[in-house]
Design a protein around this motif. Structure first.
Motif, short mmCIF file in Angstrom:
data_model
loop_
_atom_site.label_atom_id
_atom_site.label_comp_id
_atom_site.label_asym_id
_atom_site.label_seq_id
_atom_site.Cartn_x
_atom_site.Cartn_y
_atom_site.Cartn_z
N LEU A 106 5.93 -1.97 -37.96
CA LEU A 106 5.77 -0.91 -39.07
C LEU A 106 4.66 -0.19 -39.17
CD1 LEU A 106 7.63 -2.96 -41.93
CD2 LEU A 106 8.52 -0.85 -40.63
N GLU A 110 4.32 3.75 -38.88
CA GLU A 110 3.70 4.62 -40.12
C GLU A 110 2.49 5.55 -39.24
OE1 GLU A 110 2.66 1.47 -42.82
OE2 GLU A 110 4.60 1.24 -43.41
N ASP A 115 7.90 6.78 -38.47
CA ASP A 115 8.88 5.99 -39.61
C ASP A 115 9.64 7.12 -40.42
OD1 ASP A 115 6.55 7.05 -40.70
OD2 ASP A 115 6.41 5.82 -42.41
N LEU A 120 14.98 2.74 -41.10
CA LEU A 120 14.35 1.47 -41.03
C LEU A 120 15.26 0.67 -41.95
CD1 LEU A 120 10.83 2.65 -40.86
CD2 LEU A 120 12.17 1.69 -38.99
#
Length: 132
Positions: A106, A110, A115, A120
């Motif tokens: 993650l 990001e 993202d 997600l």
């Protein structure tokens, strides 16, 4: 894509420490497929994941869930593969969803802004039941 069974897909167990990277493709129902990845997604271990994801897209499911629950590390080559898979899925009319990404994965998504282009989800079940 025909359903192989009426049960919710189970997550394969990839806990064998000898496995650097592995991928399992499963049919969730007649409109969705799940590709469970495990191990590291880096330049040296992308082949099984790339092959399984390409195969899944060729089947043209409405939704393809990439289960990342057992992926411990992803470098720029792994991210590049996921972005290419996203483009191929879009071209095939398949909605790509990422599920169960670890905090490490993650963070990569990001930091790179990826993202914002991926759908997600915390786990495979929520990815499969999310509205289209």
């Amino acid at each position: 894509m025909p359903a192989q069974n009426d049960k919710e897909p189970t997550v394969p167990d990839f806990t064998d420490s000898a496995v650097e990277s592995a991928a399992r493709l499963q049919s969730a129902d007649d409109r969705a497929a799940v590709c469970a990845l495990a191990g590291d997604l880096d330049i040296e271990s992308l082949a099984p994941a790339a092959t399984a994801l390409d195969e899944a897209i060729r089947d043209r499911p409405d939704v393809l869930v990439v289960d990342l629950q057992q992926v411990g590390f992803c470098d720029s080559s792994g991210l590049n593969m996921l972005l290419k898979v996203r483009m191929a899925a879009t071209a095939a009319g398949t909605e790509l969803r990422l599920a169960g990404a670890s905090p490490t994965v993650l963070r990569l998504l990001e930091l790179t802004g990826a993202d914002t282009v991926f759908s997600l989800h915390p786990d495979t079940a929520s990815a499969l039941t999310a509205p289209r």
